[in-house]
Design a protein around this motif. Structure first.
Motif, mmCIF file in Angstrom:
data_model
loop_
_atom_site.group_PDB
_atom_site.id
_atom_site.type_symbol
_atom_site.label_atom_id
_atom_site.label_comp_id
_atom_site.label_asym_id
_atom_site.label_seq_id
_atom_site.Cartn_x
_atom_site.Cartn_y
_atom_site.Cartn_z
ATOM 1 N N SER A 97 0.821 -1.216 0.000
ATOM 2 C CA SER A 97 0.000 0.000 0.000
ATOM 3 C C SER A 97 0.857 1.269 0.000
ATOM 4 N N ASP A 98 2.181 1.122 0.017
ATOM 5 C CA ASP A 98 3.063 2.287 -0.060
ATOM 6 C C ASP A 98 2.892 2.975 -1.415
ATOM 7 N N ALA A 99 3.319 4.201 -1.497
ATOM 8 C CA ALA A 99 3.187 4.974 -2.741
ATOM 9 C C ALA A 99 3.879 4.302 -3.922
ATOM 10 N N ASP A 100 4.969 3.581 -3.629
ATOM 11 C CA ASP A 100 5.706 2.900 -4.706
ATOM 12 C C ASP A 100 5.355 1.425 -4.807
ATOM 13 N N ASP A 101 4.223 1.031 -4.228
ATOM 14 C CA ASP A 101 3.750 -0.361 -4.222
ATOM 15 C C ASP A 101 4.670 -1.303 -3.437
ATOM 16 N N GLY A 102 5.512 -0.737 -2.596
ATOM 17 C CA GLY A 102 6.387 -1.543 -1.747
ATOM 18 C C GLY A 102 7.798 -1.712 -2.276
ATOM 19 N N LEU A 103 8.093 -1.133 -3.427
ATOM 20 C CA LEU A 103 9.394 -1.352 -4.068
ATOM 21 C C LEU A 103 10.565 -1.043 -3.137
ATOM 22 N N ALA A 104 10.554 0.115 -2.508
ATOM 23 C CA ALA A 104 11.688 0.514 -1.660
ATOM 24 C C ALA A 104 11.838 -0.422 -0.464
ATOM 25 N N PHE A 105 10.713 -0.797 0.152
ATOM 26 C CA PHE A 105 10.795 -1.674 1.320
ATOM 27 C C PHE A 105 11.250 -3.070 0.915
ATOM 28 N N PHE A 106 10.767 -3.571 -0.206
ATOM 29 C CA PHE A 106 11.192 -4.890 -0.681
ATOM 30 C C PHE A 106 12.703 -4.904 -0.914
ATOM 31 N N ARG A 107 13.196 -3.856 -1.562
ATOM 32 C CA ARG A 107 14.634 -3.781 -1.841
ATOM 33 C C ARG A 107 15.430 -3.684 -0.543
ATOM 34 N N GLU A 108 14.975 -2.860 0.384
ATOM 35 C CA GLU A 108 15.661 -2.708 1.667
ATOM 36 C C GLU A 108 15.718 -4.039 2.418
ATOM 37 N N THR A 109 14.607 -4.761 2.419
ATOM 38 C CA THR A 109 14.546 -6.043 3.128
ATOM 39 C C THR A 109 15.471 -7.076 2.503
ATOM 40 N N MET A 110 15.425 -7.206 1.186
ATOM 41 C CA MET A 110 16.258 -8.211 0.518
ATOM 42 C C MET A 110 17.740 -7.892 0.651
ATOM 43 N N GLN A 111 18.083 -6.610 0.549
ATOM 44 C CA GLN A 111 19.490 -6.230 0.704
ATOM 45 C C GLN A 111 19.974 -6.449 2.132
ATOM 46 N N ALA A 112 19.110 -6.134 3.102
ATOM 47 C CA ALA A 112 19.484 -6.333 4.507
ATOM 48 C C ALA A 112 19.657 -7.811 4.811
ATOM 49 N N CYS A 113 18.775 -8.632 4.260
ATOM 50 C CA CYS A 113 18.868 -10.076 4.498
ATOM 51 C C CYS A 113 20.129 -10.652 3.856
ATOM 52 N N SER A 114 20.421 -10.227 2.637
ATOM 53 C CA SER A 114 21.627 -10.710 1.969
ATOM 54 C C SER A 114 22.879 -10.310 2.738
ATOM 55 N N ALA A 115 22.889 -9.090 3.266
ATOM 56 C CA ALA A 115 24.039 -8.631 4.056
ATOM 57 C C ALA A 115 24.171 -9.442 5.343
ATOM 58 N N MET A 116 23.038 -9.756 5.968
ATOM 59 C CA MET A 116 23.071 -10.552 7.207
ATOM 60 C C MET A 116 23.609 -11.950 6.932
ATOM 61 N N MET A 117 23.154 -12.583 5.850
ATOM 62 C CA MET A 117 23.642 -13.923 5.514
ATOM 63 C C MET A 117 25.141 -13.896 5.271
ATOM 64 N N GLN A 118 25.610 -12.863 4.592
ATOM 65 C CA GLN A 118 27.047 -12.748 4.334
ATOM 66 C C GLN A 118 27.832 -12.493 5.617
ATOM 67 N N SER A 119 27.206 -11.837 6.593
ATOM 68 C CA SER A 119 27.898 -11.592 7.860
ATOM 69 C C SER A 119 28.195 -12.907 8.580
ATOM 70 N N ILE A 120 27.327 -13.903 8.398
ATOM 71 C CA ILE A 120 27.569 -15.221 8.989
ATOM 72 C C ILE A 120 28.805 -15.857 8.358
ATOM 73 N N VAL A 121 28.902 -15.744 7.040
ATOM 74 C CA VAL A 121 30.058 -16.299 6.326
ATOM 75 C C VAL A 121 31.332 -15.559 6.715
ATOM 76 N N ARG A 122 31.247 -14.237 6.844
ATOM 77 C CA ARG A 122 32.436 -13.437 7.168
ATOM 78 C C ARG A 122 32.819 -13.518 8.639
ATOM 79 N N CYS A 123 31.903 -13.915 9.498
ATOM 80 C CA CYS A 123 32.186 -13.985 10.928
ATOM 81 C C CYS A 123 33.372 -14.921 11.180
ATOM 82 N N PRO A 124 34.384 -14.481 11.927
ATOM 83 C CA PRO A 124 35.541 -15.344 12.171
ATOM 84 C C PRO A 124 35.257 -16.526 13.098
ATOM 85 N N LYS A 125 34.090 -16.510 13.737
ATOM 86 C CA LYS A 125 33.712 -17.597 14.625
ATOM 87 C C LYS A 125 32.742 -18.543 13.896
#
Length: 271
Positions: A82-110
């Motif tokens: 229902s956002d003005a852009d039909d959710g485009l910005a939020f969808f992109r923000e969510t997918m990018q944040a999730c991808s970054a989080m998954m990569q943080s697991i791989v990059r974590c030294p532990k």
């Protein structure tokens, strides 16, 4: 280990499972531990923080409730249509944040160990695949079912295809059917399948073995593993040879080799 933020309303619980082992627990059982943007950000922050904590040697990732994680929070995503852009910005923000989080697991030294006791689907399955190791209960199952609702599991595909063969990954992605824990183990998505009562015991036992190693050596090895996996054979050998040289030069390598030759336990300095 530094104190973890806690609280009954926290999306992500954090505690010390035992010396050197941090336990992160997804705490949205009423929402099937769906990965809302807030939970994604909190998980990313905790992984980065624990990765930098010198007292932490291993991290266990678990979940409350009968579902490990159902993936992205579809209700949250749908609300933004229902956002003005039909959710485009939020969808992109969510997918990018999730991808970054998954990569943080791989990059974590532990090393990060998934302790799965329940269903893991879509981005939840991706979360398991992103972890370095995974223990699953016999009643757990795994799926990338996005194709069934018109949303192909494209980001889960990245982690999945780096854990199982291409044919197996495509089968999961195109059919959207659930794998049993036994099948997931056979495919290479999880390391071990145990009774539900033993999932945390096995995860902690695995973490305890990691705690007994040199943190410096484990960090060098984990980083090198993921970097060489994306290289050609010749480049991987050239890179790994230099890593071995670097590893040989640290104090713990000298101590470990001497301890082995002298038939005694090593005294790690984690450097």
């Amino acid at each position: 280990m530094q104190d973890c933020p806690s609280g009954a309303t926290s999306l992500l619980l954090c505690e010390e499972a035992e010396p050197g082992v941090a336990l992160l627990t997804l705490n949205r059982p009423e929402a099937r531990n769906a990965l809302s943007l807030a939970l994604i950000r909190e998980l990313h922050g905790q992984i980065d923080r624990l990765g930098a904590d010198p007292a932490v040697a291993a991290i266990i990732l678990a979940a409350k409730g009968k579902v490990f994680s159902s993936g992205h929070d579809l209700k949250e995503l749908t609300a933004h249509r229902s956002d003005a852009d039909d959710g485009l910005a939020f969808f992109r923000e969510t997918m990018q944040a999730c991808s970054a989080m998954m990569q943080s697991i791989v990059r974590c030294p532990k090393p990060v160990i998934a302790a799965v006791d329940g269903r893991a689907t879509a981005a939840g399955c991706q979360l398991v695949a992103a972890c370095d190791l995974a223990i699953a209960s016999e009643q757990s199952d795994f799926a990338t079912p996005g194709v069934n609702i018109g949303l192909f599991c494209s980001t889960p595909m990245v982690a999945l295809s780096r854990n199982v063969s291409r044919k197996r990954a495509m089968e999961m992605l195109l059919l959207g059917e659930a794998l049993s824990a036994a099948e997931a183990s056979h495919y290479g998505l999880v390391n071990r399948v145990v009774p539900s009562s033993d999932v945390m015991l096995q995860a902690r036992a695995m973490a305890r073995k990691i705690v007994s190693k040199s943190k410096a050596t484990v960090a060098i090895g984990k980083e090198a593993f993921y970097r060489q996996a994306e290289m050609t054979l010749a480049d991987a050998y050239a890179f790994a040879s230099e890593v071995m040289v670097k590893n040989m030069m640290i104090a713990d390598a000298g101590e470990g080799i001497c301890a082995f030759l002298e038939k005694r336990a090593p005294d790690w300095k984690d450097c």
